[in-house]
Design a protein around this motif. Structure first.
Motif, PDB file in Angstrom:
ATOM      1  N   VAL A   1       0.821  -1.218   0.000  1.00  0.00           N
ATOM      2  CA  VAL A   1       0.000   0.000   0.000  1.00  0.00           C
ATOM      3  C   VAL A   1       0.850   1.261   0.000  1.00  0.00           C
ATOM      4  O   VAL A   1       0.365   2.345  -0.331  1.00  0.00           O
ATOM      5  CB  VAL A   1      -0.958   0.019   1.219  1.00  0.00           C
ATOM      6  N   ARG A   2       2.117   1.155   0.380  1.00  0.00           N
ATOM      7  CA  ARG A   2       2.987   2.324   0.421  1.00  0.00           C
ATOM      8  C   ARG A   2       3.599   2.649  -0.933  1.00  0.00           C
ATOM      9  O   ARG A   2       4.227   3.700  -1.098  1.00  0.00           O
ATOM     10  CB  ARG A   2       4.118   2.094   1.432  1.00  0.00           C
ATOM     11  N   ALA A   3       3.441   1.743  -1.904  1.00  0.00           N
ATOM     12  CA  ALA A   3       4.128   1.927  -3.181  1.00  0.00           C
ATOM     13  C   ALA A   3       3.228   1.699  -4.387  1.00  0.00           C
ATOM     14  O   ALA A   3       3.686   1.796  -5.519  1.00  0.00           O
ATOM     15  CB  ALA A   3       5.339   0.983  -3.259  1.00  0.00           C
ATOM     16  N   SER A   4       1.972   1.383  -4.167  1.00  0.00           N
ATOM     17  CA  SER A   4       1.014   1.225  -5.255  1.00  0.00           C
ATOM     18  C   SER A   4      -0.313   1.815  -4.792  1.00  0.00           C
ATOM     19  O   SER A   4      -0.502   2.089  -3.612  1.00  0.00           O
ATOM     20  CB  SER A   4       0.854  -0.254  -5.631  1.00  0.00           C
ATOM     21  N   SER A   5      -1.227   1.991  -5.728  1.00  0.00           N
ATOM     22  CA  SER A   5      -2.468   2.682  -5.385  1.00  0.00           C
ATOM     23  C   SER A   5      -3.662   2.031  -6.045  1.00  0.00           C
ATOM     24  O   SER A   5      -3.556   1.466  -7.140  1.00  0.00           O
ATOM     25  CB  SER A   5      -2.379   4.150  -5.834  1.00  0.00           C
ATOM     26  N   VAL A   6      -4.786   2.125  -5.384  1.00  0.00           N
ATOM     27  CA  VAL A   6      -6.062   1.788  -6.003  1.00  0.00           C
ATOM     28  C   VAL A   6      -6.743   3.103  -6.378  1.00  0.00           C
ATOM     29  O   VAL A   6      -6.280   4.182  -6.024  1.00  0.00           O
ATOM     30  CB  VAL A   6      -6.964   0.975  -5.055  1.00  0.00           C
ATOM     31  N   GLN A   7      -7.857   3.006  -7.076  1.00  0.00           N
ATOM     32  CA  GLN A   7      -8.607   4.197  -7.472  1.00  0.00           C
ATOM     33  C   GLN A   7      -9.611   4.548  -6.386  1.00  0.00           C
ATOM     34  O   GLN A   7     -10.502   3.765  -6.071  1.00  0.00           O
ATOM     35  CB  GLN A   7      -9.315   3.971  -8.802  1.00  0.00           C
ATOM     36  N   ALA A   8      -9.452   5.726  -5.800  1.00  0.00           N
ATOM     37  CA  ALA A   8     -10.288   6.115  -4.664  1.00  0.00           C
ATOM     38  C   ALA A   8     -11.768   6.067  -4.992  1.00  0.00           C
ATOM     39  O   ALA A   8     -12.575   5.554  -4.209  1.00  0.00           O
ATOM     40  CB  ALA A   8      -9.891   7.512  -4.195  1.00  0.00           C
TER      41      ALA A   8
ATOM     42  N   THR B   1       1.228  -0.656 -15.721  1.00  0.00           N
ATOM     43  CA  THR B   1       2.387  -1.524 -15.760  1.00  0.00           C
ATOM     44  C   THR B   1       3.582  -0.786 -16.329  1.00  0.00           C
ATOM     45  O   THR B   1       3.469   0.287 -16.885  1.00  0.00           O
ATOM     46  CB  THR B   1       2.110  -2.771 -16.625  1.00  0.00           C
ATOM     47  N   GLY B   2       4.738  -1.406 -16.204  1.00  0.00           N
ATOM     48  CA  GLY B   2       5.941  -0.800 -16.746  1.00  0.00           C
ATOM     49  C   GLY B   2       6.506   0.250 -15.820  1.00  0.00           C
ATOM     50  O   GLY B   2       6.177   0.330 -14.644  1.00  0.00           O
ATOM     51  N   VAL B   3       7.353   1.094 -16.379  1.00  0.00           N
ATOM     52  CA  VAL B   3       8.099   2.024 -15.555  1.00  0.00           C
ATOM     53  C   VAL B   3       7.284   3.210 -15.092  1.00  0.00           C
ATOM     54  O   VAL B   3       7.686   3.924 -14.190  1.00  0.00           O
ATOM     55  CB  VAL B   3       9.337   2.526 -16.336  1.00  0.00           C
ATOM     56  N   ARG B   4       6.138   3.476 -15.699  1.00  0.00           N
ATOM     57  CA  ARG B   4       5.386   4.665 -15.329  1.00  0.00           C
ATOM     58  C   ARG B   4       4.734   4.537 -13.969  1.00  0.00           C
ATOM     59  O   ARG B   4       4.591   5.505 -13.247  1.00  0.00           O
ATOM     60  CB  ARG B   4       4.305   4.938 -16.376  1.00  0.00           C
ATOM     61  N   GLY B   5       4.286   3.341 -13.603  1.00  0.00           N
ATOM     62  CA  GLY B   5       3.411   3.223 -12.468  1.00  0.00           C
ATOM     63  C   GLY B   5       4.051   3.010 -11.125  1.00  0.00           C
ATOM     64  O   GLY B   5       3.423   3.256 -10.113  1.00  0.00           O
ATOM     65  N   GLY B   6       5.273   2.506 -11.051  1.00  0.00           N
ATOM     66  CA  GLY B   6       5.837   2.084  -9.776  1.00  0.00           C
ATOM     67  C   GLY B   6       6.456   3.206  -8.978  1.00  0.00           C
ATOM     68  O   GLY B   6       7.106   4.100  -9.522  1.00  0.00           O
ATOM     69  N   ARG B   7       6.277   3.151  -7.674  1.00  0.00           N
ATOM     70  CA  ARG B   7       6.834   4.146  -6.770  1.00  0.00           C
ATOM     71  C   ARG B   7       8.361   4.145  -6.863  1.00  0.00           C
ATOM     72  O   ARG B   7       9.014   3.118  -6.708  1.00  0.00           O
ATOM     73  CB  ARG B   7       6.395   3.826  -5.343  1.00  0.00           C
ATOM     74  N   GLY B   8       8.932   5.319  -7.111  1.00  0.00           N
ATOM     75  CA  GLY B   8      10.375   5.454  -7.124  1.00  0.00           C
ATOM     76  C   GLY B   8      11.077   4.795  -8.289  1.00  0.00           C
ATOM     77  O   GLY B   8      12.278   4.573  -8.236  1.00  0.00           O
TER      78      GLY B   8
END
Length: 392
Positions: A229-236, A276-283
């Motif tokens: 939960v600290r590095a990915s997100s759901v849609q509020a 997916t891919g490099v756009r979505g991941g934290r850091g």
């Protein structure tokens, strides 16, 4: 019998020793992480001494015509670079800065003859060498994230203050120019209350609360593909009636059996096709100025969930600032922050953070108001006269 007793004693001693060894190793990693942050703090001060301002978050080059959403480009970088790019020559990374700041012909199979100064958009990171370069100073040894699908990861990001809901201030493509800030939009400074303001540089003189009272950067984990939960997100908006203006809008979608992870019933922005891919991941991208990659907010306490309000086809934190990201770490009990005077502090998860149910429905009305998020929020604002009177 005596041999069995000796073996049992040795086993007990080893059992006692191993946790101590692990603790000692983590202590060493945590100290190394703190030292990296101190190097970043020194780089920020040296940058300010050289240019009389801080590096710009989401700065860079732009052709003046690119529409929304920002496209992958090879002729400019869409004005989406993080403040870390400008710090490279001050972090003993002069070689990579020379590559970035000058035209670069780095490969025979390059899709263009020569990359432009300051590089292409960061989403070209699998082709442009500087964007995929791992910089040791930007990595915390306690974070195991490495390699694909991320390139050039970072564990340190710019502090943007206590108000992530500023829809007109920083992300619209028509707001890239200085004219947008200097003519007709004085309220920008009201809702962007952190040291860093997107696409506009600041100075130490702007930090009216004092350098020792204001956070300038924060630590964060990188995404490991595990629905953390600290590095990915759901849609509020997909998990309830609350909107992203409420910091806890995504909390109902956390797995009750595994509180550190999202419930499998909800799709995250890393597991779906759009994230997916490099756009979505934290850091995942140290050079990318979008919130998910290199920004932290002092809204939810350290190691809380991050929450966005994007459809499954959008990039998490890329097309909009309707996402909040707080500090996080793989250390036990908290995370490091960098104060504006260069000091590194370890902030515990239990820091007083006010009322997390208070939403930000009117960002233009936040000027002059104390932070709704307690001590934690006050540490993220630079000019609200919320001075910390004791050591924390």
């Amino acid at each position: 019998m005596e041999l069995l007793v000796v073996i049992a004693i040795i086993g007990v001693l080893v059992g006692l020793l191993l946790p101590a060894v692990q603790a000692a190793r983590e202590a060493a990693r945590r100290m190394s992480c703190s030292n990296n942050f101190k190097q970043i703090g020194l780089a920020l001060h040296n940058y300010h001494s050289a240019y009389n301002n801080l590096p710009t978050q989401r700065g860079g080059t732009w052709d003046g015509t690119t529409g929304w959403p920002p496209a992958v480009t090879t002729t400019h970088n869409n004005s989406q670079l993080s403040m870390l790019v400008g710090l490279t020559p001050f972090m003993e990374q002069q070689a990579i800065w020379e590559q970035i700041s000058n035209p670069l012909d780095d490969a025979d199979d390059n899709p263009v003859d020569v990359w432009p100064p300051m590089g292409p958009s960061v989403d070209n990171n699998d082709q442009y060498t500087p964007w995929i370069t791992q910089i040791p100073t930007l990595r915390c040894p306690s974070d195991p994230g490495n390699g694909l699908p991320g390139y050039g990861r970072t564990n340190y990001g710019a502090c943007m203050g206590d108000n992530y809901y500023s829809p007109w201030g920083d992300h619209p493509w028509w707001s890239l120019t200085e004219t947008f800030y200097d003519m007709g939009w004085p309220d920008i400074k009201k809702c962007q209350r952190g040291v860093f303001t997107a696409r506009k540089s600041t100075q130490f003189r702007d930090i009216l609360d004092g350098l020792s009272n204001t956070i300038i950067a924060g630590e964060m984990i990188t995404y490991l593909g595990d629905r953390d939960v600290r590095a990915s997100s759901v849609q509020a908006s997909a998990v309830g009636s609350q909107s992203i203006e409420v910091p806890t809008a995504c909390r109902d979608s956390i797995d009750p059996q595994r509180p550190g992870f999202w419930d499998p019933a909800y799709e995250t922005h890393q597991e779906n096709g759009g994230g997916t891919g490099v756009r979505g991941g934290r850091g995942y991208q140290w050079a990318n100025g979008f919130a998910v990659h290199t920004e932290v907010y002092t809204v939810l306490p350290p190691n809380s969930e991050i929450c966005g309000d994007l459809s499954s086809g959008q990039w998490m934190g890329a097309l909009t600032d309707r996402i909040h990201t707080t500090v996080s770490s793989q250390h036990q009990g908290g995370a490091h922050v960098l104060m504006s005077d260069g000091a590194v502090k370890f902030i515990t998860d239990s820091i007083e953070a006010g009322d997390n149910t208070v939403g930000m429905t009117n960002p233009w009305g936040t000027g002059g108001l104390a932070s709704a998020y307690g001590l934690w929020g006050a540490l993220g604002t630079k000019g609200m006269k919320e001075v910390i009177g004791e050591e924390f």
